[in-house]
Design a protein around this motif. Sequence first.
Motif, PDB file in Angstrom:
ATOM      1  N   ALA A   1       0.852  -1.191   0.000  1.00 37.29           N
ATOM      2  CA  ALA A   1       0.000   0.000   0.000  1.00 37.29           C
ATOM      3  C   ALA A   1       0.884   1.235   0.000  1.00 37.29           C
ATOM      4  O   ALA A   1       0.890   2.008  -0.959  1.00 37.29           O
ATOM      5  CB  ALA A   1      -0.939  -0.009   1.201  1.00 37.29           C
ATOM      6  N   ASP A   2       1.618   1.445   1.044  1.00 34.58           N
ATOM      7  CA  ASP A   2       2.447   2.634   1.192  1.00 34.58           C
ATOM      8  C   ASP A   2       3.502   2.365   2.249  1.00 34.58           C
ATOM      9  O   ASP A   2       3.657   1.254   2.729  1.00 34.58           O
ATOM     10  CB  ASP A   2       1.578   3.835   1.588  1.00 34.58           C
ATOM     11  N   TYR A   3       4.201   3.436   2.653  1.00 34.63           N
ATOM     12  CA  TYR A   3       5.299   3.313   3.608  1.00 34.63           C
ATOM     13  C   TYR A   3       5.124   4.277   4.770  1.00 34.63           C
ATOM     14  O   TYR A   3       4.532   5.342   4.620  1.00 34.63           O
ATOM     15  CB  TYR A   3       6.633   3.610   2.912  1.00 34.63           C
ATOM     16  N   ILE A   4       5.661   3.882   5.902  1.00 34.89           N
ATOM     17  CA  ILE A   4       5.638   4.732   7.092  1.00 34.89           C
ATOM     18  C   ILE A   4       7.026   4.670   7.726  1.00 34.89           C
ATOM     19  O   ILE A   4       7.658   3.604   7.738  1.00 34.89           O
ATOM     20  CB  ILE A   4       4.528   4.297   8.071  1.00 34.89           C
ATOM     21  N   SER A   5       7.495   5.817   8.187  1.00 36.99           N
ATOM     22  CA  SER A   5       8.820   5.849   8.810  1.00 36.99           C
ATOM     23  C   SER A   5       8.847   6.870   9.931  1.00 36.99           C
ATOM     24  O   SER A   5       8.046   7.807   9.960  1.00 36.99           O
ATOM     25  CB  SER A   5       9.895   6.185   7.770  1.00 36.99           C
ATOM     26  N   GLU A   6       9.801   6.665  10.840  1.00 34.53           N
ATOM     27  CA  GLU A   6       9.966   7.607  11.947  1.00 34.53           C
ATOM     28  C   GLU A   6      10.509   8.923  11.406  1.00 34.53           C
ATOM     29  O   GLU A   6      11.416   8.936  10.581  1.00 34.53           O
ATOM     30  CB  GLU A   6      10.945   7.040  12.977  1.00 34.53           C
ATOM     31  N   ASP A   7       9.933  10.013  11.862  1.00 36.28           N
ATOM     32  CA  ASP A   7      10.395  11.342  11.467  1.00 36.28           C
ATOM     33  C   ASP A   7      11.545  11.745  12.376  1.00 36.28           C
ATOM     34  O   ASP A   7      11.471  11.571  13.589  1.00 36.28           O
ATOM     35  CB  ASP A   7       9.248  12.342  11.595  1.00 36.28           C
ATOM     36  N   SER A   8      12.605  12.263  11.794  1.00 35.50           N
ATOM     37  CA  SER A   8      13.736  12.685  12.623  1.00 35.50           C
ATOM     38  C   SER A   8      13.477  14.030  13.278  1.00 35.50           C
ATOM     39  O   SER A   8      14.038  14.323  14.327  1.00 35.50           O
ATOM     40  CB  SER A   8      15.011  12.744  11.787  1.00 35.50           C
ATOM     41  N   GLU A   9      12.645  14.861  12.671  1.00 34.94           N
ATOM     42  CA  GLU A   9      12.288  16.155  13.256  1.00 34.94           C
ATOM     43  C   GLU A   9      10.813  16.395  13.044  1.00 34.94           C
ATOM     44  O   GLU A   9      10.385  16.570  11.901  1.00 34.94           O
ATOM     45  CB  GLU A   9      13.090  17.271  12.590  1.00 34.94           C
ATOM     46  N   PRO A  10       9.970  16.431  13.956  1.00 35.17           N
ATOM     47  CA  PRO A  10      10.217  16.196  15.370  1.00 35.17           C
ATOM     48  C   PRO A  10      10.170  14.707  15.686  1.00 35.17           C
ATOM     49  O   PRO A  10       9.412  13.962  15.065  1.00 35.17           O
ATOM     50  CB  PRO A  10       9.056  16.924  16.064  1.00 35.17           C
ATOM     51  N   PRO A  11      10.972  14.278  16.640  1.00 36.88           N
ATOM     52  CA  PRO A  11      10.953  12.862  17.020  1.00 36.88           C
ATOM     53  C   PRO A  11       9.602  12.472  17.617  1.00 36.88           C
ATOM     54  O   PRO A  11       8.910  13.309  18.188  1.00 36.88           O
ATOM     55  CB  PRO A  11      12.075  12.748  18.057  1.00 36.88           C
ATOM     56  N   GLY A  12       9.234  11.229  17.433  1.00 38.09           N
ATOM     57  CA  GLY A  12       7.965  10.744  17.958  1.00 38.09           C
ATOM     58  C   GLY A  12       6.819  10.868  16.978  1.00 38.09           C
ATOM     59  O   GLY A  12       5.713  10.432  17.249  1.00 38.09           O
ATOM     60  N   ILE A  13       7.074  11.442  15.805  1.00 40.65           N
ATOM     61  CA  ILE A  13       6.065  11.578  14.760  1.00 40.65           C
ATOM     62  C   ILE A  13       6.420  10.609  13.632  1.00 40.65           C
ATOM     63  O   ILE A  13       7.593  10.342  13.369  1.00 40.65           O
ATOM     64  CB  ILE A  13       6.014  13.033  14.220  1.00 40.65           C
ATOM     65  N   TRP A  14       5.405  10.108  12.967  1.00 36.40           N
ATOM     66  CA  TRP A  14       5.603   9.158  11.879  1.00 36.40           C
ATOM     67  C   TRP A  14       5.218   9.816  10.560  1.00 36.40           C
ATOM     68  O   TRP A  14       4.205  10.517  10.467  1.00 36.40           O
ATOM     69  CB  TRP A  14       4.773   7.904  12.116  1.00 36.40           C
ATOM     70  N   VAL A  15       6.028   9.594   9.532  1.00 35.58           N
ATOM     71  CA  VAL A  15       5.789  10.138   8.202  1.00 35.58           C
ATOM     72  C   VAL A  15       5.093   9.067   7.366  1.00 35.58           C
ATOM     73  O   VAL A  15       5.550   7.931   7.297  1.00 35.58           O
ATOM     74  CB  VAL A  15       7.125  10.539   7.536  1.00 35.58           C
TER      75      VAL A  15
END
Length: 73
Positions: A25-39
């Motif tokens: 379907a798609d991709y999800i990854s940890e955001d480096s800025e701000p931490p704790g958010i997912w892209v």
Amino acid sequence: MRLPDDMVEQVAPGQFVVKVGNDVADYISEDSEPPGIWVNEDQNGRLMGRSATREHGAEFLAAWFVAVDEDRT
């Protein structure tokens, strides 16, 4: 909507692929800025949004994939 665990697979540290059936379907990854958010990104790497948890992002991406797929039929 709760996704089965096998629908979200780790492909690299902090990066996951969201699957619907056998389709990516798609991709999800940890955001480096701000931490704790997912892209949340589509298969082409376009930003689809951000989420507070990996699970919420995966649910959104799976629902989006299914909705777009239904539009094609």
